[in-house]
Write a protein that holds these residues in place. Structure first.
Motif, mmCIF file in Angstrom:
data_model
loop_
_atom_site.group_PDB
_atom_site.id
_atom_site.type_symbol
_atom_site.label_atom_id
_atom_site.label_comp_id
_atom_site.label_asym_id
_atom_site.label_seq_id
_atom_site.Cartn_x
_atom_site.Cartn_y
_atom_site.Cartn_z
ATOM 1 N N LEU A 117 0.821 -1.209 0.000
ATOM 2 C CA LEU A 117 0.000 0.000 0.000
ATOM 3 C C LEU A 117 0.857 1.263 0.000
ATOM 4 C CD1 LEU A 117 -2.650 -1.030 2.712
ATOM 5 C CD2 LEU A 117 -2.969 -0.975 0.228
ATOM 6 N N ALA A 118 0.381 2.262 -0.737
ATOM 7 C CA ALA A 118 0.969 3.597 -0.666
ATOM 8 C C ALA A 118 -0.184 4.565 -0.454
ATOM 9 C CB ALA A 118 1.709 3.922 -1.960
ATOM 10 N N ILE A 119 0.134 5.777 -0.026
ATOM 11 C CA ILE A 119 -0.926 6.752 0.237
ATOM 12 C C ILE A 119 -0.876 7.883 -0.773
ATOM 13 C CG2 ILE A 119 -1.614 8.583 1.859
ATOM 14 C CD1 ILE A 119 -1.420 6.644 4.060
ATOM 15 N N VAL A 120 -2.037 8.149 -1.392
ATOM 16 C CA VAL A 120 -2.157 9.335 -2.222
ATOM 17 C C VAL A 120 -2.673 10.429 -1.287
ATOM 18 C CG1 VAL A 120 -3.272 10.375 -4.226
ATOM 19 C CG2 VAL A 120 -2.612 7.949 -4.270
ATOM 20 N N ASN A 121 -1.795 11.359 -1.012
ATOM 21 C CA ASN A 121 -2.051 12.376 0.009
ATOM 22 C C ASN A 121 -2.447 13.702 -0.654
ATOM 23 O OD1 ASN A 121 0.251 14.382 1.946
ATOM 24 N ND2 ASN A 121 -1.927 14.048 2.371
ATOM 25 N N TYR A 122 -3.758 14.013 -0.588
ATOM 26 C CA TYR A 122 -4.227 15.301 -1.096
ATOM 27 C C TYR A 122 -3.781 16.376 -0.117
ATOM 28 C CZ TYR A 122 -7.513 13.756 -4.800
ATOM 29 O OH TYR A 122 -8.078 13.258 -5.938
ATOM 30 N N ARG A 123 -2.966 17.289 -0.589
ATOM 31 C CA ARG A 123 -2.568 18.376 0.290
ATOM 32 C C ARG A 123 -3.729 19.370 0.399
ATOM 33 N NH1 ARG A 123 3.071 19.822 -2.324
ATOM 34 N NH2 ARG A 123 3.292 21.246 -0.592
ATOM 35 N N PRO A 124 -3.886 20.061 1.535
ATOM 36 C CA PRO A 124 -2.974 20.073 2.683
ATOM 37 C C PRO A 124 -3.297 19.031 3.755
ATOM 38 C CG PRO A 124 -4.612 21.775 2.941
ATOM 39 C CD PRO A 124 -4.971 21.023 1.690
ATOM 40 N N ASN A 125 -4.007 17.941 3.443
ATOM 41 C CA ASN A 125 -4.238 16.921 4.470
ATOM 42 C C ASN A 125 -2.898 16.401 4.990
ATOM 43 O OD1 ASN A 125 -6.909 17.090 3.719
ATOM 44 N ND2 ASN A 125 -6.801 15.298 2.361
ATOM 45 N N SER A 126 -2.924 15.908 6.201
ATOM 46 C CA SER A 126 -1.713 15.285 6.723
ATOM 47 C C SER A 126 -1.532 13.932 6.026
ATOM 48 C CB SER A 126 -1.845 15.066 8.224
ATOM 49 O OG SER A 126 -1.005 14.016 8.619
ATOM 50 N N PRO A 127 -0.286 13.574 5.676
ATOM 51 C CA PRO A 127 -0.073 12.274 5.023
ATOM 52 C C PRO A 127 -0.470 11.117 5.948
ATOM 53 C CG PRO A 127 2.026 13.363 5.486
ATOM 54 C CD PRO A 127 0.941 14.353 5.800
ATOM 55 N N SER A 128 -0.522 11.366 7.249
ATOM 56 C CA SER A 128 -0.870 10.264 8.151
ATOM 57 C C SER A 128 -2.372 10.157 8.400
ATOM 58 C CB SER A 128 -0.108 10.401 9.474
ATOM 59 O OG SER A 128 -0.287 11.685 9.987
ATOM 60 N N LYS A 129 -3.136 11.026 7.740
ATOM 61 C CA LYS A 129 -4.595 10.913 7.838
ATOM 62 C C LYS A 129 -5.028 9.665 7.059
ATOM 63 C CE LYS A 129 -8.847 13.417 6.933
ATOM 64 N NZ LYS A 129 -9.536 14.446 6.192
ATOM 65 N N LEU A 130 -5.677 8.731 7.745
ATOM 66 C CA LEU A 130 -6.045 7.477 7.080
ATOM 67 C C LEU A 130 -7.148 7.702 6.055
ATOM 68 C CD1 LEU A 130 -6.068 4.538 9.652
ATOM 69 C CD2 LEU A 130 -4.483 5.002 7.764
ATOM 70 N N PRO A 131 -7.034 7.082 4.867
ATOM 71 C CA PRO A 131 -8.081 7.224 3.852
ATOM 72 C C PRO A 131 -9.432 6.819 4.414
ATOM 73 C CG PRO A 131 -6.158 6.172 2.911
ATOM 74 C CD PRO A 131 -5.896 6.300 4.374
ATOM 75 N N GLU A 132 -10.494 7.499 3.952
ATOM 76 C CA GLU A 132 -11.833 7.206 4.465
ATOM 77 C C GLU A 132 -12.342 5.863 3.977
ATOM 78 O OE1 GLU A 132 -13.997 10.778 3.495
ATOM 79 O OE2 GLU A 132 -12.687 11.887 4.884
ATOM 80 N N SER A 133 -11.980 5.516 2.715
ATOM 81 C CA SER A 133 -12.411 4.192 2.251
ATOM 82 C C SER A 133 -11.206 3.257 2.201
ATOM 83 C CB SER A 133 -13.104 4.289 0.900
ATOM 84 O OG SER A 133 -12.507 5.279 0.125
ATOM 85 N N GLY A 134 -11.489 1.963 2.336
ATOM 86 C CA GLY A 134 -10.446 0.944 2.360
ATOM 87 C C GLY A 134 -9.728 0.864 1.025
ATOM 88 N N PRO A 135 -8.643 0.065 0.963
ATOM 89 C CA PRO A 135 -7.901 -0.094 -0.291
ATOM 90 C C PRO A 135 -8.826 -0.615 -1.392
ATOM 91 C CG PRO A 135 -6.739 -1.134 1.535
ATOM 92 C CD PRO A 135 -8.069 -0.723 2.062
#
Ligand code: C2O
Ligand code: CU
Length: 590
Positions: free
Chosen positions: A332-350
C-alpha cells in the motif's frame, strides 16, 4: 545586505528563469555515474536482511536522462566473492551490444574489485529500469529506475502537472543462494509465494513481501527475530515507511510504473481514481481509461491520474498479486491530497483487486493496449517464423523449464565474443528447434517429460523480419499452466496477436498489423499463445527469456544472434572470463 549582492541575487534568479524558459542549446549530453555494487544491511519490509545495493542505496540510484544522451556508468564490483553485471532493461543498445549487461551472453561477469564501463545511448523517451543479470541477483535487490525524458524541443503527446515514479518488486527473506540451491535440488524446493499468513512461517520459506520503491510492510509479529538486535523486524524502521504521493487537488499526474518482480504478476489500483494508460515499455499507446492495471515482471507503464476526488480525504494505492493464489498481502501507498496530513487514514479501504485467477480481466486489459495513432506499422509479412513451446520438464530428475524441449544452459565464455571471433566449442553447435511436434497436446502435462540442456543459439539473418509464436502449455502437474512474461533484449517487437489453446496457421491472417503495440516484454496467458514480430536490425547476441527470475534460472530462455560479424570492437573485459584473450584464443582456436 549590500545593494550589490542584492543585485547579484536578482541577476541569478532572473538567469535561472531564463534558462528554464529557453531550451538548452546543446542537444545531447553524456551523463557520468560512478557506482559500487555491494551487500548492505537494509530493512525493505521492516525486517533486516542483507541485500545488493549500489553506493549503499536500495533500490539503486535513479538514472534520469534525455533522449539522445549517452549514459556512462563506471561499475565497480565490491561484492566479496562473486561477479556481477547490470542490464539496462528496455534500452536497445544499438551498436553497443557489449553494454547489454548479460553474463555469459554479452560479457563476462565483473570480478570482485574489478570495474567495467557501461556506455550506451538512450534513444527514446520512456520508463525503463536496470537490474542484475547474473544468477538471481535481481532478486537480491540489484535494481533501480532509468527514466528518459523527451529530448529538448520534443514533447510527449500528453500533458501532466507532475509525476511520480513507482518501481515495483517482490522481496523474499530467503537469500538468493538458498533460493538457487532449492531450485537446483531434487526434489525441487520452490521459492514459495510472496505470502503473509501465519501458517506460512512454519514452512521453510519465510514470507516475502511486495515492495513499492523498495518499501513494503511485513507483519513483524510473524517474524522469527525479536524487535531488537540484528536481523530484527522493526515496524518503525524508516526503510519501510509507506510511500506517500503528495498531490494537489484537480491536477493531472503521470505515474511511471515498472515491475522488476522476481515472481509476482501484479495489479495496481488507486481508490476512487481512474487511470489513463499512455505509455507501455517506452512506447506511446492509444490512451484508454481503466480502474486498475495489470503489470508483469519486465513491463513498464505510464498512466495519467487526475486528482478530481473529494480533497478532504487521502486515498490508498494498492498493489496485489495476480495469477498465483494470493498468500501475499497487497503493498500500500498513500495518495495524500494536500494540505491533508499524510498520516490521515483514507476514508475508504484499499481498492478491491480483481480475483487472482480472473484471467479474462487480465486478457481484456492486455488486448486494449494498442499503438498510438500515427505510430509506424510493422512489416506486413515475416521472413521466418519460430514457434516456441513453453513447458516444464525434467532432466535427470531435476525440474526445469524448457523451450521446444531444450532448457537453456549458459556457456562460460560469453556468446558475443565467441561468435564474433568464431571460437570453436565455446557453446553447443547446431540450431535449436524451430517448432514442436504437431501431435503435442498443450492442454496436458508432457507425456515424456525428459528434456535436454543446451547452450545452442538461433542465428537470424540481419535485417530479416521474424515472427515468434510463444506457445504456452500445461506444466508438469495436471491442470497447471502459468503466466510467463517474455522479454527480448536489443529490440522492440510488435505484439501482433494473442489466443487461447494451440496456435494454428489460420491465426496468421488475423494478426493485427494495423496498430499492434510496440513493446519489449509481453505475457503469455495460461494455455494460450502470443505472437510477436520484430526486425533483426541490431548486430549482437541477445537474450529472449521469461522474466520470472526462478524460471530463467531453470532454463526458460533462448538466445538470438544476428549480424555478429558487424559488431564493433568488443571491450577486452567482456571477452575472456578469468583468462587473457590469448589464452582464450589458444583454447578455442578458430
Ligand atoms: Cu529485465 Cu533479460 O531482463
Ligand atoms: Cu516463466
Amino acid at each position: 545586505m549590500a545593494t550589490s549582492s542584492l543585485l547579484l541575487l536578482l541577476l541569478l534568479i532572473s538567469s535561472c528563469i531564463i534558462s528554464a524558459l529557453l531550451p538548452a542549446a546543446s542537444a545531447s549530453k553524456t551523463r557520468h555515474f560512478k557506482w559500487e555494487v555491494g551487500y548492505i544491511y537494509a530493512s525493505p519490509d521492516c525486517n533486516e536482511k542483507i541485500l545488493m545495493g549500489i553506493n549503499g542505496q536500495f533500490p539503486g540510484p535513479t538514472i534520469r536522462a534525455k533522449a539522445g544522451d549517452t549514459i556512462h556508468v563506471e561499475l565497480k564490483n565490491t561484492l566479496h566473492t562473486e561477479g556481477v553485471v547490470i542490464h539496462w532493461h528496455g534500452i536497445r543498445q544499438f551498436g553497443t551490444p557489449w553494454a547489454d549487461g548479460t553474463a555469459s551472453i554479452s560479457q563476462c561477469a565483473i570480478d570482485p574489485e574489478e570495474t567495467f564501463v557501461y556506455r550506451f545511448r538512450v534513444e527514446k523517451a520512456g520508463t525503463y529500469f536496470y537490474h542484475g543479470h547474473y544468477g538471481m541477483q535481481r532478486a537480491a535487490g540489484l535494481y533501480g529506475s532509468l527514466i528518459v525524458d523527451a529530448a529538448d524541443g520534443e514533447e510527449e503527446p500528453f500533458r501532466y502537472d507532475g509525476e511520480f515514479n513507482l518501481l515495483l518488486s517482490d522481496w523474499y527473506h530467503q537469500s538468493i543462494y538458498d533460493q538457487m540451491v532449492g531450485l537446483s535440488s531434487n526434489p525441487l524446493r520452490w521459492i514459495g509465494e510472496p505470502q503473509v499468513n501465519a501458517s506460512a512461517t512454519t514452512g521453510r520459506n519465510p514470507p516475502p513481501t511486495l515492495l513499492i520503491n523498495g518499501r513494503g510492510q511485513y507483519n513483524c509479529s510473524l517474524a522469527a527475530h525479536p524487535v531488537e538486535g540484528s536481523n530484527a523486524c522493526r515496524p518503525t524502521s524508516k526503510d519501510c515507511a509507506p510511500v506517500v504521493l503528495r498531490v494537489l487537488p484537480n491536477k493531472t499526474y503521470r505515474l511511471r510504473i515498472a515491475s522488476t518482480t522476481s515472481l509476482s504478476s501484479l495489479n495496481l489500483a488507486i481508490g476512487n481514481h481512474k487511470m489513463v494508460v499512455v505509455e507501455a515499455d517506452g512506447n506511446h499507446v492509444e490512451p484508454f481509461t481503466v480502474g486498475d492495471i495489470d503489470i508483469y515482471s519486465g513491463e513498464s507503464y505510464s498512466v495519467l491520474v487526475t486528482t478530481d476526488q473529494n480533497p478532504s480525504s487521502n486515498y490508498w494505492l494498492s498493489v496485489g498479486v495476480r495469477g498465483r493464489k494470493p498468500k501475499t498481502s497487497p503493498a500500500l501507498a498513500i495518495v495524500n491530497y494536500r494540505p491533508n496530513s499524510p498520516s490521515k487514514l483514507p476514508e475508504s479501504g484499499p481498492p478491491m483487486a480483481p480475483e487472482w485467477n480472473d484471467y479474462n480481466h487480465s486478457k481484456s486489459f492486455s488486448y486494449r493496449i494498442l499503438a498510438r495513432r500515427g505510430a509506424p506499422k510493422p512489416p506486413q509479412s515475416a521472413d521466418r517464423r519460430i514457434v516456441l513451446l513453453n513447458t516444464q520438464n525434467k532432466i535427470d530428475g531435476y525440474t526445469k523449464w524448457s523451450i521446444n524441449n531444450v532448457s537453456l544452459a549458459l556457456p562460460p565464455t560469453p556468446y558475443l565474443g565467441s561468435m564474433r571471433y568464431r571460437l570453436k566449442n565455446a557453446f553447443d553447435a547446431g540450431m535449436p528447434p524451430e517448432n514442436f511436434p504437431p501431435s503435442y497436446d498443450v492442454m496436458r502435462p508432457p507425456p515424456n517429460p525428459n528434456s535436454t540442456q543446451s547452450s545452442n543459439a538461433y542465428v537470424i539473418g540481419l535485417n530479416s523480419t521474424v515472427d515468434v509464436i510463444l506457445q504456452n502449455a500445461n506444466a508438469l502437474a495436471v491442470n497447471v499452466s502459468e503466466i510467463h512474461p517474455w522479454h527480448l533484449h536489443g529490440h522492440e517487437f510488435w505484439v501482433v496477436g494473442y489466443g487461447d489453446g494451440r496456435f494454428g496457421e489460420k491465426e496468421v491472417a488475423r494478426f493485427n498489423l494495423k496498430n499492434p503495440p510496440l513493446r519489449n516484454t509481453v505475457v503469455i496467458f495460461p494455455y494460450g499463445w502470443t505472437a510477436i514480430r520484430f526486425v533483426a536490425d541490431n548486430p549482437g547476441v541477445w537474450a529472449f527469456h521469461c522474466h520470472i527470475e526462478p524460471h530463467l534460472h531453470m532454463g526458460m530462455g533462448v538466445i538470438f544472434a544476428e549480424g555478429v560479424e558487424h559488431v564493433g570492437k568488443i571491450p577486452r573485459e567482456a571477452l575472456a572470463c578469468g583468462m587473457t584473450a590469448k589464452m582464450l584464443m589458444d583454447k578455442h582456436r578458430p
